[in-house]
Design an enzyme around this catalytic site. Structure first.
Site, PDB file in Angstrom:
ATOM      1  N   SER A   1      -9.743   1.510   2.929  1.00  0.00           N
ATOM      2  CA  SER A   1      -8.853   2.336   2.139  1.00  0.00           C
ATOM      3  C   SER A   1      -7.791   1.553   1.368  1.00  0.00           C
ATOM      4  O   SER A   1      -7.246   2.065   0.398  1.00  0.00           O
ATOM      5  CB  SER A   1      -8.154   3.347   3.057  1.00  0.00           C
ATOM      6  OG  SER A   1      -7.321   2.668   3.996  1.00  0.00           O
TER       7      SER A   1
ATOM      8  N   SER B   1     -10.089  -1.144   6.926  1.00  0.00           N
ATOM      9  CA  SER B   1      -9.461  -0.837   5.640  1.00  0.00           C
ATOM     10  C   SER B   1      -8.791  -2.002   4.917  1.00  0.00           C
ATOM     11  O   SER B   1      -8.415  -1.876   3.761  1.00  0.00           O
ATOM     12  CB  SER B   1      -8.441   0.289   5.797  1.00  0.00           C
ATOM     13  OG  SER B   1      -9.107   1.519   5.903  1.00  0.00           O
TER      14      SER B   1
ATOM     15  N   LYS C   1       0.860  -1.187   0.000  1.00  0.00           N
ATOM     16  CA  LYS C   1       0.000   0.000   0.000  1.00  0.00           C
ATOM     17  C   LYS C   1       0.896   1.236   0.000  1.00  0.00           C
ATOM     18  O   LYS C   1       1.949   1.253   0.657  1.00  0.00           O
ATOM     19  CB  LYS C   1      -0.878  -0.056   1.260  1.00  0.00           C
ATOM     20  CG  LYS C   1      -1.987   0.983   1.332  1.00  0.00           C
ATOM     21  CD  LYS C   1      -2.870   0.703   2.557  1.00  0.00           C
ATOM     22  CE  LYS C   1      -3.977   1.729   2.729  1.00  0.00           C
ATOM     23  NZ  LYS C   1      -4.849   1.403   3.882  1.00  0.00           N
TER      24      LYS C   1
END
Lengths: 483, 474
Positions: free
Chosen positions: A142, A166, A67
Site C-alpha cells: 500500500s 506494504s 505516507k
C-alpha cells in the site's frame, strides 16, 4: 543539477560544505514532485512552504516524504480515503516528530491504498499510482506513493508502513530498498492503525546505508506506544561493514516447486535470476541452504493474514464515523448519520474487508476463524524461530515476478500466489526485521530479493543486506521515468 | 409465591490523577470538553497507555473484595458504534480481569450474608451525551475515565439485600480511597438483573435493567420489576429475556431491546496493550494499604467493645469517624462512653454545621479527657454535655472550659466529708429532727453543702455522705 537523485552521504557532504542549500533541495524536490504528479500520482499533498529547521543531524536539511496515513499536525492527512479527505490532524506521529527534531524536511504526503489496505496502489481516493519504470504497470502497495517518490528521485528517502508487505513489495516493484524493522523498534503512535498486531513503520531509500541512517533517527522506545521496544542503543550504520563470512541463510524449497516447467517466462526468469543471486551471495562468504517448510503452513499465510488483518481493521477503523472528525454524514438518527458517512466514505474493497472482519469476530465464528488464524500465525512463527536457531536469515525473491500490468488477473489460489506473493507477511506475523533489496531486471522491470532476520537483530539484517547489495549492481538506481 | 433473584453490575469511577489510557486529567468538571487528550477523542493513530495507578486502584478493590488475582491481566476491546464511544470500541477486560470469584459480606434483617462476586474488571468510561430536540451534544470529559465494573453472582433475593450490598461496596471504595463513589455525579451506576422462579436453586428468565443511577432507584426498579414479572407469571404469561430501562417518574421499567436484538460486542484482546504481569510483591504491597473495612470493624466493635450493632454501624459509616473512635480508645477511653458521645452530641454537631470529623476542633485526646472528668466524678454527665457543646462551639478544650467555668466538682470523699461535718456542726438539731421523722432534712443539708462548695461537690457523693452522717449517733 539533479540533487534529489543523490544519496544521503552525498547530500550531507554538499550541504556541509555549502555547495547546496536546504532551500534549494526542497525547491527541487517539490518541483520534481509536481513534474511527475500527473504521470505517476505519488502525492496527496505537496508541501509548498518549507518549514525552517535548526537541528543538526545526518538528515538535517534533507527533504523526504511521508505516507499519508501518518499524523502530521496541521497538514492534511487522508489515509487516501474519502472519509478523511478533509481531515486535519491536531497531533504529530512520533516518527514525524523524530524526523522534525532531526531537521529532515517534509516535502509531501504520499498516496496509499485506501487505509493502507491493498497491495496495488490503485485504491487511493485521489487515483492510482503508476510504476515509474513503466506507467502501464502497478508500483504495488500500500505504500505506493512513497515507493514511487523514491524511485523517481523526488526524495532520497520516504516513510511507509507495512502490515503484510506494504513497504517491501512496492520497493521490489520500484527497484529500491524497503525496510520494515522488528515490531516495536519504531513507534506506531500516529500511524493510522490498519491491523495493530501486524502494523510496522519503516522506510524506503535507494541504498541500504541510507535506510540505516533513517532508521537510526526514527527508532526508539516511545512512552506513547506500549508495544514499542526498549532502545537497543545501536547505531545501524556503524555495523554495516561487519564481517558476514559464515553467516547462514536459507531459502524455502517449497516456494520453487515446478518453476522450471512453468509457462510463465517472467516467473521462470525471476526465479532463475534469484538462484544466480544466491550463487553470488555464496561467493561473498554467506552459507546459503535450502530448507523445507510445511507447505500447509505456507499456503495458510494468505488466509491467516486476511483473517487477522481484517478482524483488527474492522475494530481499528470503527473510529471513522464522521462524528468527531472526518466527513459528516446525513440522516435522522445518530446511527443513520454514522452509516451514511461510512457508506459514502469507503470504497467497495474496504467495505468488503470490514464485513469480512466483522464476520470473523462474531461470537459464533471467532473461535473457528479468528483464533485458529492466530494459532496458525503462532505455528508459522514457531517454525521460523526454529529455523533461526540455525540460520541468521531467510533469503527469498520478494515476488515471483515483476510489477503487474493494471487489470492483470492473478490466480489467488495458485501455489505461486499463495507462497511467493505472500511469504513477506511472515515477517509481520513474527515481527521479524525484513528488507527488500533490488537484485536485477526481468523484461526491463526491476526484481528484488528479500532478507528476513531474527527478531531484535535489525543491525544484523542491515549488515547482511549491505553486503548483498554490493553484488546486485542496483544500488542508487533511479527509475526510467525519473531520468 | 415467586422467589426473586437479583444480580448487580456496578460501574464505579476510580480516583486517579489522569484517565485510564491518556494523560488527560481525571477530575470532575462542569465545563464540557475541558479534560481531554488526543487519545480520548479516538483520532486516527492514537494508542492507549495504561495508567499504573488505575491498575493499582482496581487491584486494591479486587483484593478488598477477596478476589482471586490472575497472574497477568489483559485488556479486550468491546466493539459497538455509538457517538459516546469515540474509538468505536471500549477498552475493557474480558479474558483475564483484575479479579474473579470474590465476596463481600453484608448484614440484612439480622443476618450476615456473603454476596459472591463473579468478577471485577477495569475499563474506560464513555463520553456523556445530552439530547435536545433535534440535536445532541457530546461531552468527552468522562471519556476514558477509569471505571471498575463489579459483577455479582445472581445471589440476592430482595431489594434490601441489593441495597445493603451497594452500601457495602460503596463503603469499600470510600475506605480504600479508590473512588468518591458519588451517585449524584454519576460516578457509581448500576445495571440490575432480576428474575423470578418458583423453586430455589433454579433461575427464571433474566431481565436486565440498564443504567440505574441511584440506590433509591435501584430499590424502586427491583420492586417494580418483581411486581411486573409476578403479574406476567400470575396471568400465565412468560417473562421474556430482554433489556429494560427504569423510568423514575413513572416508577416502572420500559423495554429497550429484546434478546434477538442483543449486541454481539465481538470481544478480542487489544493488540495495543501487552499483557500486564501482576507481581506477587506488588500485590502484597497493595494489600497492606487496605484498611480494616466496615464489616470487620462492626464485628470488632460489637465483640471487643460490647457496642450495639446500631452504634457500631453509625461509627463505621465513615472511615474517619471509625478512626477517630479507635483513636480515643487507644488514648484510654471507655469504648461505650466514647461511642455515646460520638453518636450523640458530636455527630449532631457535625451534621448541624456540616463539618467532617477531620475538621473537628475536639481531638480524640480531648474527648478522652472529658470522659475521664465524668468517670472521676469531677463533673456530672449533665455538665459534661454542656461542656462538650460549648467546647465544640467555642473551640476550647473541655479541661480548659471546666476550669474557666469553675465547675469542677469536689469529687474526693475526704474533702466533701469535711464540709458535711461543718454543716452538721452548724445544724446541731438536724439529727434529732431526722429521727423525729423529718426525713426531708437531708435535702436541706445537701443543699447547704452545695451552697458552701458553690456547687462543686458531687451531689450523689454528698447525699451519700449526709445519709451516712445523719444515722450515726452522737
Amino acid at each position: 543539477m539533479n540533487y534529489m537523485c543523490k544519496n544521503i552521504d552525498e547530500l550531507r557532504a554538499m550541504l556541509d560544505r555549502k555547495a547546496v542549500t536546504s532551500d534549494l533541495l526542497f525547491q527541487e524536490a517539490i518541483e520534481r514532485a509536481k513534474q511527475y504528479q500527473e504521470a505517476y500520482n505519488a502525492f496527496v499533498t505537496i508541501i509548498e512552504e518549507k518549514k525552517e529547521q535548526d537541528a543538526t543531524s545526518i538528515l538535517s536539511g534533507i527533504p523526504y516524504a511521508l505516507k499519508d496515513n501518518i499524523s502530521t499536525k496541521g497538514i492534511l492527512t487522508t489515509s487516501s480515503s474519502n472519509i478523511l479527505k478533509n481531515y486535519m490532524p491536531i497531533y504529530n506521529a512520533t516518527v514525524y516528530q523524530k524526523l522534525e527534531s532531526a531537521g529532515a524536511v517534509l516535502m509531501g504526503k504520499t498516496v496509499l491504498d485506501e487505509l493502507a489496505m491493498g497491495g496495488t496502489g490503485t485504491t487511493g481516493h485521489t487515483g492510482i499510482v503508476k510504476n515509474p519504470w513503466d506507467s502501464s504497470r502497478q508500483i504495488g502497495g500500500s505504500s505506493a506513493g512513497s515507493a514511487a517518490a523514491v524511485a523517481l528521485g523526488i526524495v532520497p528517502f520516504a516513510i511507509g508502513s507495512d502490515t503484510g508487505d506494504s513497504i517491501r513489495k512496492p520497493a521490489a516493484f520500484g527497484g529500491i530498498v524497503g525496510y520494515k524493522p522488528t515490531y516495536g523498534r519504531i513507534s506506531r503512535y500516529g500511524l493510522f492503525a490498519f491491523a495493530s498486531s501486524l502494523d510496522h513503520v519503516g522506510c524506503f531509500a535507494r541504498n541500504v546505508k541510507d535506510v540505516a541512517y533513517v532508521i537510526n533517527i526514527i527508532k526508539g522506545e516511545d512512552p506513547y506506544d506500549m508495544t514499542s521496544l526498549p532502545d537497543d542503543n545501536k547505531n545501524y550504520v556503524d555495523t554495516l561493514e561487519n564481517e558476514i563470512k559464515e553467516r547462514k541463510l536459507f531459502y524455502i524449497k517449497e516456494a520453487f516447486e515446478n518453476y522450471e516447467t512453468s509457462e510463465d517466462l517472467e516467473f521462470k526468469e525471476t526465479i532463475n535470476q534469484f538462484f544466480k543471486t544466491v550463487e553470488k551471495v555464496k561467493e561473498l562468504g554467506f552459507i546459503v541452504e535450502e530448507v523445507s517448510f510445511p507447505k500447509e503452513l505456507l499456503s495458510a499465510i494468505y488466509p491467516t493474514y486476511m483473517a487477522i488483518s481484517c478482524a483488527e481493521a474492522t475494530s481499528n477503523n470503527a473510529n471513522l464515523t464522521g462524528i468527531p472528525f472526518g466527513v459528516r454524514g446525513e440522516g435522522n438518527s445518530i446511527h443513520d448519520v454514522m452509516m451514511d458517512a461510512r457508506t459514502k466514505g469507503f470504497s467497495e474493497l474496504i467495505k468488503r474487508r470490514f464485513v469480512l472482519g466483522s464476520y470473523i469476530l462474531q461470537k459464533e465464528n471467532q473461535e473457528k476463524l479468528f483464533h485458529n488464524a492466530r494459532r496458525v500465525r503462532r505455528m508459522i512463527v514457531d517454525k521460523m524461530n526454529e529455523l533461526f536457531e540455525h540460520y541468521d536469515g531467510m533469503l527469498m525473491p520478494a515476488s515471483g515476478g515483476i510489477a503487474p500490468i493494471f487489470g492483470e488477473k492473478t490466480d489467488q489460489l495458485s501455489d505461486r500466489y499463495l507462497i511467493l506473493e505472500n511469504h513477506l507477511a511472515i515477517a509481520n506475523f513474527g515481527g521479524f526485521p525484513s528488507i527488500t533489496i533490488p537484485s536485477g531486471f526481468v523484461n526491463d522491470m526491476p526484481i528484488a530479493v528479500n532478507l528476513t532476520g531474527r527478531q531484535f537483530e535489525d543491525d544484523v539484517v542491515l549488515n547482511m543486506a549491505y553486503k548483498i547489495e554490493e553484488i546486485t549492481d542496483c544500488k542508487d538506481q533511479i527509475a526510467k521515468g525519473g531520468k | 409465591m415467586y422467589i426473586p433473584t437479583i444480580g448487580l453490575e456496578i460501574h464505579c469511577e476510580l480516583k486517579t490523577n489522569t484517565k485510564n489510557f491518556s494523560s488527560a486529567s481525571n477530575t470532575y468538571s462542569d465545563i464540557p470538553n475541558s479534560n481531554l487528550a488526543t487519545v480520548d477523542l479516538g483520532f486516527p493513530g492514537i494508542l492507549p497507555v495504561i495508567n499504573e495507578n488505575g491498575v493499582k486502584q482496581s487491584l486494591k478493590m479486587a483484593l478488598a473484595m477477596h478476589c482471586e488475582i490472575p497472574e497477568y491481566m489483559t485488556f479486550e476491546r468491546k466493539n459497538y458504534f455509538y457517538p459516546d464511544l469515540p474509538k468505536g470500541y471500549q477498552i475493557t477486560q474480558f479474558h483475564h480481569p483484575v479479579g474473579i470469584n470474590g465476596y463481600v459480606m453484608i448484614h440484612v434483617n439480622g443476618e450476615d450474608k456473603k454476596i459472591l462476586i463473579h468478577d471485577t474488571h477495569l475499563e474506560e468510561d464513555t463520553a456523556s451525551l445530552d439530547h435536545y430536540g433535534d440535536y445532541s451534544l457530546i461531552d468527552y470529559n468522562r471519556a476514558g475515565v477509569p471505571l471498575l465494573e463489579t459483577v455479582t453472582e445472581p445471589c440476592m433475593h430482595s431489594a434490601e439485600e441489593a441495597i445493603a450490598f451497594l452500601e457495602a461496596l460503596r463503603s469499600i471504595f470510600l475506605y480504600c480511597g479508590t473512588s468518591e463513589a458519588r451517585t449524584d455525579r454519576g460516578q457509581m451506576r448500576c445495571d440490575v438483573n432480576v428474575s423470578l422462579s418458583t423453586t430455589e436453586n433454579c433461575l427464571g428468565t433474566k431481565v436486565e435493567i440498564k443504567n440505574v443511577n441511584s440506590f433509591n432507584n435501584v430499590k424502586d426498579a427491583i420492586v417494580s420489576e418483581i411486581k411486573r414479572q409476578t403479574e406476567i407469571l400470575e396471568n400465565g404469561g412468560v417473562v421474556l429475556q430482554e433489556t429494560r430501562r427504569y423510568d423514575e417518574n413513572q416508577m416502572c421499567t420500559h423495554l429497550m431491546r429484546s434478546k434477538e436484538d442483543a449486541i454481539d460486542y465481538k470481544f478480542f484482546t487489544d493488540p495495543n496493550l501487552p499483557p500486564i504481569l501482576l507481581e506477587k510483591k506488588w500485590l502484597e504491597e497493595i494489600k497492606a494499604e487496605i484498611p480494616s473495612l466496615q464489616y470487620e470493624r462492626i464485628t470488632m466493635y460489637m465483640l471487643e467493645y460490647g457496642l450495639s450493632r446500631y452504634d457500631a454501624t453509625i461509627l463505621v459509616k465513615e472511615k474517619e469517624m471509625a478512626e477517630y473512635f479507635e483513636e480515643t480508645i487507644k488514648e484510654g477511653a471507655d469504648a461505650k462512653a466514647a461511642s455515646n458521645w460520638l453518636t450523640s452530641v458530636i455527630l449532631g454537631h457535625m451534621n448541624k454545621y456540616e463539618i467532617p470529623i477531620t475538621k473537628l476542633f475536639l481531638t480524640p485526646k480531648m474527648l478522652v479527657e472529658l470522659i475521664e472528668l465524668v468517670s472521676s466524678d469531677k463533673i456530672s454527665s449533665k455538665q459534661a454535655k454542656e461542656v462538650l457543646y460549648q467546647s465544640l462551639e467555642e473551640e476550647k478544650s473541655p479541661v480548659t472550659l471546666v476550669k474557666e467555668l469553675g465547675i469542677e466538682q469536689i469529687g474526693g470523699n475526704e474533702e466533701i466529708l469535711a464540709v458535711v461535718k461543718e454543716v452538721f456542726a452548724e445544724n446541731r438539731e438536724a439529727k434529732a429532727q431526722y429521727q423525729a421523722g423529718r426525713t426531708n432534712i437531708v435535702d436541706f443539708l445537701v443543699g447547704q453543702v452545695m451552697k458552701k462548695t458553690r456547687g462543686k461537690a458531687n451531689p450523689a457523693t454528698t447525699r451519700k455522705l449526709v445519709q451516712e452522717e445523719i444515722v450515726k449517733g452522737e
